[in-house]
Design an enzyme around this catalytic site. Sequence first.
Site, PDB file in Angstrom:
ATOM      1  N   ASP A  60      -5.512  -9.356  -2.698  1.00 33.05           N
ATOM      2  CA  ASP A  60      -4.885  -8.148  -3.156  1.00 33.05           C
ATOM      3  C   ASP A  60      -3.687  -8.580  -4.487  1.00 33.05           C
ATOM      4  OD1 ASP A  60      -6.324  -6.838  -1.505  1.00 33.05           O
ATOM      5  OD2 ASP A  60      -4.770  -6.370  -0.134  1.00 33.05           O
ATOM      6  N   GLU A 106       4.758  -1.746  -5.136  1.00 27.45           N
ATOM      7  CA  GLU A 106       5.893  -1.532  -4.827  1.00 27.45           C
ATOM      8  C   GLU A 106       6.934  -2.132  -5.856  1.00 27.45           C
ATOM      9  OE1 GLU A 106       5.390  -5.369  -3.645  1.00 27.45           O
ATOM     10  OE2 GLU A 106       4.613  -3.702  -2.351  1.00 27.45           O
ATOM     11  N   THR A 148       0.800  -0.506   2.894  1.00 26.59           N
ATOM     12  CA  THR A 148       0.084  -1.749   3.715  1.00 26.59           C
ATOM     13  C   THR A 148       0.620  -3.158   3.299  1.00 26.59           C
ATOM     14  OG1 THR A 148      -1.749  -1.661   2.197  1.00 26.59           O
ATOM     15  CG2 THR A 148      -1.895  -0.262   4.109  1.00 26.59           C
TER      16      THR A 148
END
Length: 291
Positions: free
Chosen positions: A71, A147, A187
């Site tokens: 990711d 974020e 997540t």
Amino acid sequence: MKVAIYSQYYKNKSLESFNILLDVLLDKKLAVFIEDNFLQNLNPVIKDNLAIQSFSELDATFDLLISIGGDGTILRAITYLKDLDIPIVGINTGRLGFLATIQHDDIEKAIQQIIDKKYTLSKRTLLSIETSPVNNDIVDLNFALNEIAVSRKNTTSMITVETYLNDEFLTSYWSDGLIISTPTGSTGYSLSCGGPVITPDTTSFVLTPIAPHNLSARPLVIEDSTTIQLKVSGREDNYLVSLDSRIATLSNETIITLKKADFTINMIELNDESFLDTLRKKLLWGEDKRN
């Protein structure tokens, strides 16, 4: 079809996936472009292949960006996409893989599905940041998919994060920092700090304090139309701000303003997968024998 490939890892697993992907793309006569830095570290045979070109930036002529890694690799790959609306998909050679969902054994099948347009586009909201005074390390890439977080620097002492929502005072977090997460990022870092999981299509952001001193400080879900303003103070003169994997140092006099970005990222979701399916697999929901 014009396809860009991005990766930052050169380990065996990533290279095995890359080799399979490359063979599939070339076999299907697609135009293949490999990111400059990644290409320079590949086998000379690949670098000298006339069917392969390189890129340092993307433009609107590209049809697809494929990320190879975890990711974190996708989070770096989106800095090439910016507001171009180019779809992105990830081949997972990392750990969890909430964003990079194509597994090594499914590469050929997944590419064929993409060619056949057997997928949907999941539009992912981003956060944008402005600082006063302006910080030059942030201006060019002032957005984040997962974020934006503020945290302490060069100290074990807490910082105070004075937080305003639409110009109304919320609270001052005494903590190691504060995470402002998108639904996609729910997540990630936010989840590890006790934040909720939010489905990608939710029109919300989450404020999650990092190790708050006041135990009544809990994650807060807010509308993604909210303007968030942060003022940080502490024993040190500076603090850190992170935009996904990118980090900058700001002085305590700096005021941060966060808003919903004016563009989205198009994540490819194959027809035989979904966020809920990924959630069950990655968090091992249903693994309890009582189920």
